[in-house]
Design a protein around this motif. Sequence first.
Motif, mmCIF file in Angstrom:
data_model
loop_
_atom_site.group_PDB
_atom_site.id
_atom_site.type_symbol
_atom_site.label_atom_id
_atom_site.label_comp_id
_atom_site.label_asym_id
_atom_site.label_seq_id
_atom_site.Cartn_x
_atom_site.Cartn_y
_atom_site.Cartn_z
ATOM 1 N N VAL A 179 30.274 26.596 37.455
ATOM 2 C CA VAL A 179 31.174 27.659 37.892
ATOM 3 C C VAL A 179 32.616 27.231 37.654
ATOM 4 N N ALA A 180 33.329 28.013 36.871
ATOM 5 C CA ALA A 180 34.752 27.772 36.614
ATOM 6 C C ALA A 180 35.558 28.864 37.287
ATOM 7 N N GLU A 181 36.671 28.486 37.891
ATOM 8 C CA GLU A 181 37.589 29.435 38.497
ATOM 9 C C GLU A 181 38.931 29.336 37.783
ATOM 10 N N LEU A 182 39.553 30.478 37.512
ATOM 11 C CA LEU A 182 40.822 30.466 36.799
ATOM 12 C C LEU A 182 41.574 31.760 37.075
ATOM 13 N N PRO A 183 42.902 31.706 37.026
ATOM 14 C CA PRO A 183 43.684 32.936 37.176
ATOM 15 C C PRO A 183 43.748 33.694 35.859
ATOM 16 N N SER A 184 44.111 34.960 35.957
ATOM 17 C CA SER A 184 44.362 35.762 34.762
ATOM 18 C C SER A 184 45.858 35.885 34.556
ATOM 19 N N GLY A 185 46.329 35.452 33.404
ATOM 20 C CA GLY A 185 47.744 35.606 33.088
ATOM 21 C C GLY A 185 48.082 36.975 32.542
ATOM 22 N N ALA A 186 47.068 37.712 32.090
ATOM 23 C CA ALA A 186 47.283 39.056 31.553
ATOM 24 C C ALA A 186 47.071 40.094 32.639
ATOM 25 N N GLY A 187 47.678 41.259 32.470
ATOM 26 C CA GLY A 187 47.470 42.361 33.389
ATOM 27 C C GLY A 187 46.194 43.120 33.062
ATOM 28 N N HIS A 188 45.598 43.731 34.067
ATOM 29 C CA HIS A 188 44.347 44.478 33.898
ATOM 30 C C HIS A 188 44.347 45.696 34.805
ATOM 31 N N ASP A 189 43.465 46.639 34.498
ATOM 32 C CA ASP A 189 43.327 47.819 35.348
ATOM 33 C C ASP A 189 42.988 47.451 36.785
ATOM 34 N N ALA A 190 42.343 46.308 36.979
ATOM 35 C CA ALA A 190 42.014 45.863 38.339
ATOM 36 C C ALA A 190 43.261 45.748 39.211
ATOM 37 N N MET A 191 44.415 45.471 38.603
ATOM 38 C CA MET A 191 45.651 45.388 39.386
ATOM 39 C C MET A 191 45.947 46.714 40.073
ATOM 40 N N LEU A 192 45.733 47.814 39.358
ATOM 41 C CA LEU A 192 45.969 49.130 39.945
ATOM 42 C C LEU A 192 44.936 49.449 41.013
ATOM 43 N N LEU A 193 43.670 49.166 40.726
ATOM 44 C CA LEU A 193 42.624 49.426 41.712
ATOM 45 C C LEU A 193 42.835 48.592 42.967
ATOM 46 N N GLY A 194 43.455 47.413 42.800
ATOM 47 C CA GLY A 194 43.731 46.556 43.939
ATOM 48 C C GLY A 194 44.687 47.169 44.951
ATOM 49 N N ARG A 195 45.340 48.255 44.584
ATOM 50 C CA ARG A 195 46.201 48.952 45.540
ATOM 51 C C ARG A 195 45.405 49.688 46.606
ATOM 52 N N VAL A 196 44.134 49.994 46.296
ATOM 53 C CA VAL A 196 43.359 50.822 47.230
ATOM 54 C C VAL A 196 42.073 50.162 47.721
ATOM 55 N N VAL A 197 41.517 49.202 46.975
ATOM 56 C CA VAL A 197 40.273 48.544 47.396
ATOM 57 C C VAL A 197 40.307 47.077 46.985
ATOM 58 N N PRO A 198 39.456 46.237 47.595
ATOM 59 C CA PRO A 198 39.316 44.866 47.107
ATOM 60 C C PRO A 198 38.804 44.865 45.667
ATOM 61 N N VAL A 199 39.292 43.914 44.872
ATOM 62 C CA VAL A 199 38.889 43.829 43.471
ATOM 63 C C VAL A 199 38.437 42.411 43.145
ATOM 64 N N SER A 200 37.657 42.312 42.080
ATOM 65 C CA SER A 200 37.244 41.004 41.555
ATOM 66 C C SER A 200 37.098 41.107 40.053
ATOM 67 N N MET A 201 37.030 39.955 39.394
ATOM 68 C CA MET A 201 36.919 39.936 37.930
ATOM 69 C C MET A 201 36.018 38.797 37.476
ATOM 70 N N LEU A 202 35.314 39.048 36.401
ATOM 71 C CA LEU A 202 34.537 38.030 35.699
ATOM 72 C C LEU A 202 35.067 37.911 34.289
ATOM 73 N N PHE A 203 35.439 36.697 33.894
ATOM 74 C CA PHE A 203 35.900 36.446 32.534
ATOM 75 C C PHE A 203 34.743 35.997 31.653
ATOM 76 N N VAL A 204 34.794 36.421 30.396
ATOM 77 C CA VAL A 204 33.842 35.986 29.374
ATOM 78 C C VAL A 204 34.628 35.269 28.285
#
Length: 441
Positions: free
Chosen positions: A378-403
């Motif tokens: 299991v690797a954990e890392l931040p995202s340096g790029a912006g994503h649609d999840a940023m907008l959804l994060g205004r209204v609900v909890p969000v998560s992301m999986l990188f490939v």
Amino acid sequence: MRCYGVISKDSTVIRAPMPTPASATTPPATADYGDPVMAHAEALSRWSDHPGNLTCTYLTPAHRATARQLEDWMRTAGFDSVRQDAVGNIIGRYRAAPAIADPVLVATGSHYDTVRNGGKYDGRLGILLPIAVVAQLSRRGQRLPFDFEVIGFAEEEGVRYGGSFLGSSAYIGQFDPAQLDKRDADGITMRQAMLDAGLDPAQAAGQTADPRLRHYFEVHIEQGPVLHQRALPLGVVTSIAGCVRRRLALAGAAGHAGTTPMDLRRDAACAAAEIVLAVETRCRQEPGLVGTVGMLHVPDGSINVIPGACHLTLDVRAAHDAERDRALADIEASIDQICARRGIEHTLEDLMRVPASPCSPPHQAQWRQAVAAQGLTVAELPSGAGHDAMLLGRVVPVSMLFVRCGNGGVSHNPQETMTADDAQLAGQAVMEFLAHYAPDT
């Protein structure tokens, strides 16, 4: 052997074995998720605004063809409903089992527009992979204990009209109607482009987020080299970096290149060069902090004239707003010192300020479990790029999986690539996440 629980069409719980985790020597079978994702990404790349590269910008003929294809694939996969909203988002819903009273909603997705001369997987992976997941659930006759929605966001990149996150802002009911008056390079307003595409711009600002929405997750290529360098196919995202963009104007004094002594010059370009190095020096001091001067311009420059003016841009990002803002304060102090020493006047203009979007800790834990279930580190890392999840994060909890990206992590480029094996592992991880998702987290 790990098992997971989903609900069949007759509301019984089916215990199905997870696929055997992939080993270093035995690549996983890719028929369920990997092959469809790769084939569909290749098929979508045929539609482009420009022959010879992949450019798919908001509401062009290529963009509209892509939307129609996504709708067709969703229907074929077994979604119960497929619709296009007022801004062109393609939304497929796979309903919960009939026995579930008042089901909550879990959503996933990403964008199907591209940058100019872009890659096949940025954004689109996050639509195509969950379509393949729903297809697999449908083939098995299995239902989840919540409604599951997959969104192909119509616009995230901001190429045609300059405003990013148009699709996701509309999905959560935060579309700015002032955008309708923006014009593209040909003078076509967004309003007219929407009308030409058969959309109703008057409805765009009236959309609202579904009150049953409890969580949004996004599967995305990393767009960077970390997973590639660590030889890991998947990574759990901890936070999406906040970004501040600024424009800096420097005003010195133009002069003859041969007759003005070095100690009497007020060279704006030399000040800019020092500022570039100051940004680099400061942002190297903390892991995860990045700073970029992406544009440098000497107005009316000439080979034999000391630059009297210079314009440059600044982009600073970090996973935490406080860390980013400390760096910005230090950079501003350096700019003041450099300009005072060189006799340069300067002005700073804010172009954009987007707060960091931390990923939900409970859902990060669920993703760690889902990745580990594939037999992976299991690797954990931040995202340096912006994503649609940023907008959804205004209204609900969000998560992301990188490939993982191939080619050293290059993205927004025709060399952007990934493998069917990695897509397969991502699909298995998504299925594991959905099987153990707790709606109340």
